[in-house]
Write a protein that holds these residues in place. Sequence first.
Motif, mmCIF file in Angstrom:
data_model
loop_
_atom_site.group_PDB
_atom_site.id
_atom_site.type_symbol
_atom_site.label_atom_id
_atom_site.label_comp_id
_atom_site.label_asym_id
_atom_site.label_seq_id
_atom_site.Cartn_x
_atom_site.Cartn_y
_atom_site.Cartn_z
ATOM 1 N N MET A 181 50.294 75.752 51.682
ATOM 2 C CA MET A 181 50.726 76.952 52.640
ATOM 3 C C MET A 181 49.506 77.241 53.526
ATOM 4 N N TYR A 218 54.053 85.942 47.990
ATOM 5 C CA TYR A 218 53.432 85.636 46.885
ATOM 6 C C TYR A 218 53.984 86.254 45.706
ATOM 7 N N GLN A 259 57.517 79.574 59.337
ATOM 8 C CA GLN A 259 55.942 79.934 59.509
ATOM 9 C C GLN A 259 55.747 81.096 59.462
ATOM 10 N N LYS A 316 55.266 84.469 54.494
ATOM 11 C CA LYS A 316 54.846 84.028 53.342
ATOM 12 C C LYS A 316 54.930 84.963 52.393
ATOM 13 N N MET A 351 54.557 80.306 45.674
ATOM 14 C CA MET A 351 54.680 81.041 47.060
ATOM 15 C C MET A 351 55.961 80.712 47.668
ATOM 16 N N GLN A 356 57.745 80.502 51.237
ATOM 17 C CA GLN A 356 57.733 80.471 52.778
ATOM 18 C C GLN A 356 59.152 80.500 53.305
ATOM 19 N N SER A 377 50.111 76.337 46.340
ATOM 20 C CA SER A 377 49.060 77.156 47.157
ATOM 21 C C SER A 377 48.354 76.433 48.148
ATOM 22 N N ILE A 407 53.156 88.490 55.557
ATOM 23 C CA ILE A 407 52.623 88.127 54.475
ATOM 24 C C ILE A 407 52.784 89.300 53.194
#
Length: 259
Positions: free
Chosen positions: A258, A11, A6, A9, A1, A3, A255, A224
């Motif tokens: 996060m 994946y 904040q 994110k 992942m 980032q 994982s 996301i």
Amino acid sequence: MVQIKQSIKLYNQNCLDALKEIESESVDLILTDPPYNLGNFMRGRQTNLKKMRDNFFGDAGWDDMEFEEWIQSMHLYFEQAHRVLKKKGSMIMFMSLLRVESIVKIASKHNFYYKTTGVWHKKNPMPRNMNLHFINSTEGWLYFVVKGRTGTFNNEGKAIHDFIETALSPTGEKKYGGHPTQKPESLFEHFIKLLTNEDDVVLDPFMGSGTAGVVSKKTNRKFIGIEINEDYFQRATLRINDIEKNCYKLTSFNSQEMR
């Protein structure tokens, strides 16, 4: 992942696996353009698509599942999508008009409230087979709400039609390379501004080139994104990070970190 601070994110995983890592009732809008499962269908048609476009989606390998396998995968997807969406959260899902009925049936079994089916009209589609039949210039999209029948709808008193018209993605939006089914930022901006507020969370489980992430960042939403293809994932990451590359530094997390 990966980032980006904040607020974003990303994946690089199968969406069904990545969705399980997302907190329940944490997403305000799912805006996504999944595979339409038309690869086998299109290869059986008398067209010259392959000659006209080297990256024809029917030869990409991610759009050619057997129909029953695709149906099952959509059931699993809607199960997780329902879990991660907040009460009265929304979903906009692009889909071939050939598959709309199937998607509505699947969604209803997972307690999604069906609102409408709309049409996106491409003002400058590729004129494939223009001397043989009508040019394909439209795609469908479906609008659902979960855990309620009406969610955020920032129409500001204006009548919003279910017909949207834009040009295809301009060259500037393909700086890091395009995607066979890339959607323009103006199209995604229409939905994000209408169905979310600033600081809301937008999720795209089939991120592709990252358009939803770019628009989310530009409109002060959190994002996301999930993309299984490593090449497209890297392009999307670079594209999203490029918005404020002097302010945001990419950091890798596992994982657990996060959450």
